[in-house]
Scaffold this active site. Structure first.
Site, short mmCIF file in Angstrom:
data_model
loop_
_atom_site.label_atom_id
_atom_site.label_comp_id
_atom_site.label_asym_id
_atom_site.label_seq_id
_atom_site.Cartn_x
_atom_site.Cartn_y
_atom_site.Cartn_z
N ILE A 155 1.02 -1.17 0.26
CA ILE A 155 -0.03 0.05 0.21
C ILE A 155 0.89 1.56 0.22
O ILE A 155 0.58 2.27 -0.95
CB ILE A 155 -0.75 -0.12 1.19
CG1 ILE A 155 -2.46 -1.20 0.81
CG2 ILE A 155 -1.60 0.51 0.57
CD1 ILE A 155 -3.45 -1.74 2.41
N THR A 232 -4.10 4.88 7.66
CA THR A 232 -4.96 3.80 7.23
C THR A 232 -4.58 2.52 7.62
O THR A 232 -5.28 1.63 6.30
CB THR A 232 -5.28 3.65 5.74
OG1 THR A 232 -4.38 3.90 4.80
CG2 THR A 232 -6.27 5.66 5.42
N SER A 233 -3.72 2.96 8.90
CA SER A 233 -3.18 1.27 9.00
C SER A 233 -4.14 1.10 9.69
O SER A 233 -4.72 -0.50 10.20
CB SER A 233 -1.34 1.16 8.90
OG SER A 233 -1.42 1.97 10.09
N ARG A 234 -3.71 0.67 10.94
CA ARG A 234 -3.87 -0.14 12.74
C ARG A 234 -4.44 1.54 13.74
O ARG A 234 -3.23 2.28 13.18
CB ARG A 234 -4.04 -1.45 12.71
CG ARG A 234 -4.02 -2.10 12.22
CD ARG A 234 -5.52 -2.63 11.88
NE ARG A 234 -5.85 -3.88 11.25
CZ ARG A 234 -6.07 -4.24 10.03
NH1 ARG A 234 -6.60 -2.59 9.11
NH2 ARG A 234 -6.42 -4.83 9.44
N ASP A 258 -8.55 6.70 8.77
CA ASP A 258 -9.56 5.75 8.84
C ASP A 258 -9.88 4.53 10.36
O ASP A 258 -10.74 3.27 9.55
CB ASP A 258 -9.18 5.18 7.17
CG ASP A 258 -10.66 4.18 6.93
OD1 ASP A 258 -11.59 4.59 7.13
OD2 ASP A 258 -10.23 3.19 6.46
N GLU A 263 -12.18 0.90 18.02
CA GLU A 263 -12.88 1.13 16.82
C GLU A 263 -13.86 -0.13 16.94
O GLU A 263 -15.05 0.09 16.89
CB GLU A 263 -12.27 1.13 15.52
CG GLU A 263 -11.61 -0.34 14.78
CD GLU A 263 -10.52 0.32 13.56
OE1 GLU A 263 -10.48 0.94 13.53
OE2 GLU A 263 -11.01 -0.77 12.43
N HIS A 295 -13.08 2.68 8.74
CA HIS A 295 -12.56 1.64 8.30
C HIS A 295 -12.67 1.17 6.80
O HIS A 295 -13.56 -0.12 6.61
CB HIS A 295 -12.55 0.45 9.56
CG HIS A 295 -11.27 -0.23 8.71
ND1 HIS A 295 -10.64 -1.01 10.38
CD2 HIS A 295 -10.58 -0.74 7.82
CE1 HIS A 295 -9.70 -1.30 9.82
NE2 HIS A 295 -10.21 -1.70 8.74
N GLN A 296 -13.25 2.31 6.51
CA GLN A 296 -13.85 1.57 4.27
C GLN A 296 -12.93 1.91 3.43
O GLN A 296 -13.29 1.52 1.78
CB GLN A 296 -14.78 3.35 3.92
CG GLN A 296 -14.58 4.58 4.07
CD GLN A 296 -15.52 5.71 3.99
OE1 GLN A 296 -16.47 6.39 4.59
NE2 GLN A 296 -15.59 5.21 1.76
N ALA A 297 -11.61 2.32 4.12
CA ALA A 297 -10.12 2.26 2.65
C ALA A 297 -10.17 1.24 2.05
O ALA A 297 -10.56 1.25 0.36
CB ALA A 297 -9.15 2.42 2.86
N PHE A 298 -10.85 -0.22 2.19
CA PHE A 298 -10.90 -1.02 1.41
C PHE A 298 -11.67 -1.54 0.90
O PHE A 298 -12.11 -1.96 -0.13
CB PHE A 298 -10.47 -2.50 2.58
CG PHE A 298 -11.38 -3.13 3.15
CD1 PHE A 298 -12.00 -1.79 4.24
CD2 PHE A 298 -12.48 -4.04 2.62
CE1 PHE A 298 -13.98 -2.69 5.21
CE2 PHE A 298 -13.91 -4.39 3.34
CZ PHE A 298 -14.16 -3.67 4.18
P1 NAI Z 1 2.67 -5.42 3.51
O1 NAI Z 1 2.79 -6.03 4.08
O2 NAI Z 1 2.86 -5.23 1.89
O3 NAI Z 1 3.39 -3.63 3.89
C1 NAI Z 1 4.31 -3.14 5.11
C2 NAI Z 1 5.77 -1.96 5.14
O4 NAI Z 1 5.34 -2.19 6.30
C3 NAI Z 1 6.28 -3.31 4.97
O5 NAI Z 1 7.33 -3.09 4.02
C4 NAI Z 1 6.94 -4.11 6.28
O6 NAI Z 1 8.10 -3.43 6.45
C5 NAI Z 1 6.64 -1.93 6.90
N1 NAI Z 1 6.72 -2.51 8.61
C6 NAI Z 1 6.57 -2.99 9.04
N2 NAI Z 1 6.91 -2.78 10.36
C7 NAI Z 1 7.43 -1.50 10.29
C8 NAI Z 1 7.98 -0.96 11.36
N3 NAI Z 1 8.14 -0.89 12.55
N4 NAI Z 1 7.88 0.33 10.93
C9 NAI Z 1 7.78 0.56 9.42
N5 NAI Z 1 7.27 0.03 8.44
C10 NAI Z 1 7.88 -1.21 8.91
O7 NAI Z 1 0.94 -4.64 3.90
P2 NAI Z 1 0.22 -3.57 3.17
O8 NAI Z 1 -0.85 -5.00 2.35
O9 NAI Z 1 1.18 -2.66 2.54
O10 NAI Z 1 -0.36 -2.99 4.36
C11 NAI Z 1 -0.20 -2.54 5.26
C12 NAI Z 1 -1.62 -2.29 6.94
O11 NAI Z 1 -2.59 -1.39 5.86
C13 NAI Z 1 -1.66 -3.90 7.34
O12 NAI Z 1 -1.06 -4.47 8.54
C14 NAI Z 1 -3.10 -3.35 7.38
O13 NAI Z 1 -3.13 -2.88 8.97
C15 NAI Z 1 -4.02 -1.96 6.88
N6 NAI Z 1 -4.81 -2.41 6.43
C16 NAI Z 1 -5.89 -1.37 6.37
C17 NAI Z 1 -6.75 -1.29 5.24
C18 NAI Z 1 -7.85 -0.19 5.62
O14 NAI Z 1 -9.21 -0.37 4.80
N7 NAI Z 1 -8.13 1.30 6.42
C19 NAI Z 1 -6.80 -2.52 4.84
C20 NAI Z 1 -5.54 -3.28 4.50
C21 NAI Z 1 -4.86 -2.85 5.15
#
Ligand code: NAI
Length: 334
Positions: A155, A232-234, A258, A263, A295-298
């Site tokens: 992302i 938009t992560s957690r 988001d 939540e 939490h609607q980004a997805f």
């Molecule tokens: P991904 O696994 O492809 O990327 C996550 C990145 O974060 C990796 O490059 C990893 O090395 C890095 N990372 C891990 N620990 C770290 C730290 N301490 N400091 C800095 N970087 C660190 O995951 P993706 O697909 O990009 O998703 C990221 C997050 O987005 C998910 O874990 C999820 O929590 C959140 N998410 C939110 C959604 C929403 O609807 N709001 C939907 C989908 C995901």
């Protein structure tokens, strides 16, 4: 295979039913969240399908295992809601959807940045009330500004690419350098340097012990005064109480979220006729420079379709005893 689907909404049901049609799987849909209290609903089901706010803790897992459940299929990317160590000890398989549409989340993130910066949410309401004044709606050009991307995985890399397209200088913070970002010219720096230099900080790391409250009072104090923070992560990646303090003092210029650390008690339901009990969220909703979404980004057609297809393949692969490419091991999530 019989699968108990928790936290079901109408859209989950529609997409999962379409993806599993003709597979022979028997999906039972429950609106309840999975918790240790509701895990009895899954008794006799070899698999459960859960979402982001189900509480798949040790107690819930023990009750599920006792009832014969062997697969925890998460219809999401993050698996912080599952006690992975406990699942492993109980001999259960945990699977997720590693990438259903990073574009959905990345595009939404940029939507939050643009909306918050140019105050489109406020303009929408004003115009409907016949107020066409521009006072208070002043934004800034993204072009030429510095954007800090924390977590440059699937992302984060797309967000970086879009912001690069706007003409931003993009900084990245991650333990792994993503070649897609490096080839864009994203400059990897330490977190302190990223916070100090960025006009916009956007969070795309998973929730792990290392990222829990990563953006706390100290981190906020190191940010550029007046900067924008987007998450938009957690929810628990930021310390919401500290963020409220920084918004009140004016140190933090604006906030787009988001996700929210509490939540699970609020999001995904219509609560418009009830009194909001969460004082921190209620305070956040009073700021003109804060944009909160549930939490609607997805939430795109493409993402829901991919999630359902991955879940269907997971159910079938597990039933046939195949190795699951999307299985999650405790170590893999840090
Ligand atoms: P991904 O696994 O492809 O990327 C996550 C990145 O974060 C990796 O490059 C990893 O090395 C890095 N990372 C891990 N620990 C770290 C730290 N301490 N400091 C800095 N970087 C660190 O995951 P993706 O697909 O990009 O998703 C990221 C997050 O987005 C998910 O874990 C999820 O929590 C959140 N998410 C939110 C959604 C929403 O609807 N709001 C939907 C989908 C995901």
């Amino acid at each position: 295979m019989r699968i108990a689907v928790f936290s079901t909404k109408s859209y989950d049901r529609a997409f999962l039913e379409a993806a599993t049609r003709g597979t022979g799987h028997d999906l039972q849909f429950f609106e309840a969240r999975l918790t240790s209290g509701t895990s009895g609903l899954a008794r006799g089901f070899p698999a459960v399908c859960v979402f982001v706010n189900d509480e798949v803790d040790e107690a819930a897992l023990a009750a599920l295992a006792e009832g014969g459940t062997k697969l925890i299929a998460c219809r999401c990317a993050g698996v912080n809601q599952v006690d992975l160590q406990a699942a492993k000890r109980l001999g259960m398989t945990v699977a997720r959807v590693p990438a259903y549409s990073p574009h959905a989340v990345a595009e939404y993130t940029v939507g939050l940045i643009l909306t918050l910066n140019r105050q489109i949410h406020r303009a929408y309401n004003r115009v409907r009330e016949g107020n066409f004044a521009l006072d208070g709606l002043l934004g800034f050009d993204l072009h030429g500004k510095t954007a800090g991307v924390v977590g440059t995985g699937k992302i984060g890399a797309i967000v970086a690419r879009i912001l690069d397209g706007f003409g931003c200088r993009v900084l990245g913070f991650d333990s792994f350098e993503n070649p897609a970002c490096a080839s864009l010219g994203v400059q990897y720096v330490g977190l302190d340097d990223l916070l100090a230099a960025s006009d916009v900080v956007t969070l795309h790391c998973p929730l792990t012990p290392a990222t829990h409250k990563l953006i706390d009072a100290n981190a906020l104090a190191r940010m550029k005064p007046g900067a924008m923070l987007v998450n938009t992560s957690r929810g628990e990646v930021i310390d919401t109480a500290a963020v409220i303090g920084a918004l009140k003092s004016g140190r933090l210029g604006s906030l787009g979220i988001d996700v929210y650390e509490e939540e699970e008690d609020v999001f995904f339901e219509d609560r418009s006729s009830t009194v909001l009990q969460d004082d921190m969220l209620a305070r956040l909703l009073t700021f003109p420079n804060v944009l909160v979404t549930g939490h609607q980004a997805f939430f795109t057609r493409e993402a829901l379709g991919n999630i359902a297809e991955t879940m269907a393949a997971t159910f079938t692969g597990f039933e046939q005893g195949r190795d699951l490419p999307n299985a999650v091991e405790p170590a893999a999530t840090g």
